[in-house]
Each structure stands twice: as structure tokens, then as C-alpha cells.
Scaffold this motif. Structure first.
Motif: not given
Length: 95
Positions: A83-95
Motif C-alpha cells: 500500500t501507499k496509504y495509512e494501514w493497520i495489519a494483523q496476523v494470527a496463527t491457529f493450531k
């Protein structure tokens, strides 16, 4: 399948400002110790962005992205977005 009693394993979130030249946003899930775990990434952009190679993109409403991956080998897994814009990102792992 996923662990029915406690599926959540790890999660990370980050945010950043707009960058006129654009950037690749990387959010690390940490090390996935066992192949076949679910890695889920999501990002909100103002106004748009795109997902990562190696992930299956599930939704992209209003330029936002959700994606997932089931790694075939243990190791570090990063969710990346462009992106070139403001951002919010997240990642999660599940077992």
C-alpha cells in the motif's frame, strides 16, 4: 483440523503512516512449529492496498484484505501487504 478447545496460538498487529512511494507492510506471525497450521492475515487501508503472494485472498471489501495460508513446512511466516496509504495489519496463527 483445528484444536477445538484452544485454537488460538499467536497474534501480532501493527500500523503505519501513508508513504507516497508505496511500501510493503510485513507483519510476522512468529515461527510456525508444525506444518498445516492456519495463518490468517488481515489489513485495513485508507483507501486501498493488496495482499501477499503465497496466501489465499478471501475478501477485499473497500480495498481492505483478508488472507490465509496453511504452511507446508515449519518456519517463520509473515503476512505481507502492499500500500501507499495509512494501514493497520494483523496476523494470527491457529493450531
Amino acid at each position: 483440523g483445528l484444536d477445538a478447545s484452544a485454537p488460538f496460538e499467536t497474534g501480532t498487529a501493527a500500523a503505519g503512516p501513508a508513504t507516497p512511494m508505496g511500501m510493503v507492510v510485513t507483519v510476522s506471525s512468529g515461527t510456525v512449529m508444525t506444518a498445516g497450521k492456519l495463518v490468517f492475515g488481515a489489513a485495513l487501508f485508507s483507501p486501498d492496498g493488496s495482499g501477499a503472494l503465497g496466501f489465499t485472498q478471501r475478501t477485499a471489501p473497500d480495498g481492505n484484505v483478508s488472507e490465509d495460508q496453511f504452511p507446508t513446512m515449519p518456519g517463520l511466516v509473515d503476512a505481507t501487504f502492499s500500500t501507499k496509504y495509512e494501514w493497520i495489519a494483523q496476523v494470527a496463527t491457529f493450531k
